[in-house]
Design a protein around this motif. Structure first.
Motif, PDB file in Angstrom:
ATOM      1  N   GLU A   1       4.541  -6.879 -10.445  1.00 57.44           N
ATOM      2  CA  GLU A   1       4.513  -7.566  -9.140  1.00 57.44           C
ATOM      3  C   GLU A   1       3.664  -8.829  -9.141  1.00 57.44           C
ATOM      4  N   PHE A   2       2.548  -8.823  -9.879  1.00 61.63           N
ATOM      5  CA  PHE A   2       1.597  -9.946  -9.798  1.00 61.63           C
ATOM      6  C   PHE A   2       1.141 -10.441 -11.167  1.00 61.63           C
ATOM      7  N   GLY A   3       1.726  -9.955 -12.242  1.00 69.87           N
ATOM      8  CA  GLY A   3       1.147 -10.244 -13.548  1.00 69.87           C
ATOM      9  C   GLY A   3      -0.256  -9.643 -13.594  1.00 69.87           C
ATOM     10  N   ALA A   4      -1.220 -10.414 -14.130  1.00 64.33           N
ATOM     11  CA  ALA A   4      -2.594  -9.899 -14.203  1.00 64.33           C
ATOM     12  C   ALA A   4      -3.451 -10.434 -13.057  1.00 64.33           C
ATOM     13  N   ARG A   5      -2.804 -10.995 -12.050  1.00 68.36           N
ATOM     14  CA  ARG A   5      -3.536 -11.659 -10.964  1.00 68.36           C
ATOM     15  C   ARG A   5      -3.957 -10.648  -9.898  1.00 68.36           C
ATOM     16  N   LEU A   6      -4.735  -9.646 -10.294  1.00 68.34           N
ATOM     17  CA  LEU A   6      -5.235  -8.711  -9.281  1.00 68.34           C
ATOM     18  C   LEU A   6      -6.458  -7.949  -9.775  1.00 68.34           C
ATOM     19  N   ARG A   7      -7.097  -7.283  -8.817  1.00 61.62           N
ATOM     20  CA  ARG A   7      -8.277  -6.474  -9.098  1.00 61.62           C
ATOM     21  C   ARG A   7      -7.950  -5.024  -8.787  1.00 61.62           C
ATOM     22  N   PHE A   8      -8.629  -4.110  -9.490  1.00 64.53           N
ATOM     23  CA  PHE A   8      -8.373  -2.688  -9.264  1.00 64.53           C
ATOM     24  C   PHE A   8      -9.597  -1.985  -8.702  1.00 64.53           C
TER      25      PHE A   8
END
Ligand code: SF4
Ligand code: SF4
Length: 398
Positions: free
Chosen positions: A244-251
């Motif tokens: 959905e966002f590639g690696a452009r997110l935080r967990f």
């Protein structure tokens, strides 16, 4: 020891659980090999905007003012109980929760409960949600105490069975300005939004009568849980690439004993793509990302031992952050998987990237200048233009 079920992140018999004392951010406090005047200055810029360092676009007082404001909510949680040797969200779980119900509300089934948790998390603002089984291997053996500079125990309630992993996407245009203090705004916003969602969902679970421990960087490694929860695939830059966002997110994550159905790891061609691509390794100014294949050894004491994977040099990466006085997301910006999947062309790209056409796509992306930096001044200037002009500018540069 059982192997990790996901072959992209293979756990070997030599595996050793990790202590947060060895995390590079903890080491930047106590270990002379990482701590320096530069790391002190790096942290101090999060408390007051730099006005006397650089006039370079993306690093001005205006940029730091915005970045630090984006961290403000999460900073409040982190600093609230410092006198009691807690840094909520970073060294200790988020603790601003009420007591829950005394009686447990039995779910109709673990499948229905899992679907409800995902719905609730999305209503509260989560972009992605996956659920996996509790796994002691990824829990820190000990926490780091910023007060004593040594280890303290990492206690969790007994009987936890599931981990809910929540993904918060980061603003795409801010990420495109990396490296800059301005792009660090995407990181701060990701954390601040994560804190709000984690606290809300955890309180909902407690109101149902179950345990819920909301966690950001504290308590456990996020990446193996995100992979196990089926949110994405491990990649060369040491991050999880999601469809959905590639690696452009935080967990973020919530540890719970609420009976929940679990998701399965998924693959969609990232490993094969990374085997043919090393754009992030070439672009990394710290040379922290490997050009070669996965290795099962730790590069230094901040690395994980006994997991066969692409290993990023955390010391080198953080050294660069300290040098530029902000976090860096060049590897996220430059990665061909970081694209806007609301567009049909990019959804087609994603489908083809999982096939034998990947090298052709990579060359095409190189030729089209994929991952190029958005000038910070253009980001600010666009805020002064009518919305339609900004939309056109965004479209033309994606
Ligand atoms: S830039 Fe290329 S090698 Fe690096 S993570 Fe993205 S796809 Fe993989
Ligand atoms: S964040 Fe920057 S320094 Fe760190 S690995 Fe990515 S590109 Fe390299």
């Amino acid at each position: 020891m059982a192997r990790h079920p996901h072959r992209r992140y293979e756990v070997l018999d030599t595996f050793e659980p990790f202590s947060q004392v060895d995390d590079v951010f903890s080491r930047s406090r106590w270990d002379p090999a990482v701590h320096s005047d530069a790391t002190e200055r790096f942290y101090s810029t999060y408390r007051r905007p730099l006005t006397d360092w650089r006039a370079a676009p993306g690093f001005t007082q205006h940029d730091y003012a915005l970045r630090n404001a984006s961290w403000h909510v999460t900073d409040i949680f982190a600093e609230m109980y410092e006198a009691a040797d807690r840094r909520d969200g970073f060294l200790d779980p988020l603790s601003m929760l009420r007591d829950g119900a005394d009686d447990k509300l039995e779910p109709e089934s673990p499948e229905i409960a899992a679907a409800q948790i995902k719905d609730v998390a999305k209503v509260f603002g989560a972009d992605l949600v996956g659920i996996t089984e509790h796994d002691e291997r990824w829990i820190y053996t000990e926490r780091y105490s910023s007060q004593t500079g040594t280890a303290k125990s990492n206690d969790l309630p007994a009987g936890l069975t599931s981990v809910i992993v929540i993904g918060q996407s980061m603003d795409p245009d801010l990420v495109r300005t990396a490296p800059s203090a301005l792009s660090g705004t995407a990181t701060g916003l990701g954390y601040s939004q994560d804190a709000a969602v984690l606290l809300g969902v955890a309180q909902y679970i407690r109101n149902l009568g179950y345990e819920a421990v909301p966690s950001m960087n504290d308590t456990a490694l996020a990446i193996p849980f995100a992979i196990k929860a089926g949110l994405g695939e491990y990649a060369r830059h040491g991050l999880v690439i999601t469809p959905e966002f590639g690696a452009r997110l935080r967990f973020g994550k919530i540890f719970t004993d609420l009976p929940l159905a679990h998701d399965q790891p998924k693959t969609f061609g990232v490993k094969e793509f990374c085997e043919e691509c090393d754009r992030c390794a070439k672009a990394c100014p710290a040379q922290a990302i490997p050009h070669e294949g996965p290795v099962p050894v730790a590069l230094n004491r901040s690395g994980l031992k006994g997991v066969n994977k692409w290993s990023v040099d955390g010391e080198a990466c953080f050294g660069y952050w300290s040098k530029i006085n902000t976090d860096c997301a060049i590897c996220v910006r430059i990665c061909p998987w970081t694209r806007d999947y609301s567009k049909s062309w990019n959804r087609l790209w994603r489908r083809l990237a999982g096939t034998g056409l990947r090298s052709y796509l990579l060359k095409l992306d190189d030729r089209l200048g994929g991952g190029r930096r958005l000038k910070p001044n253009d980001w600010w200037a666009a805020r002064r233009r009518p919305a339609s002009v900004w939309a056109r500018l965004s479209r033309s540069s994606n």
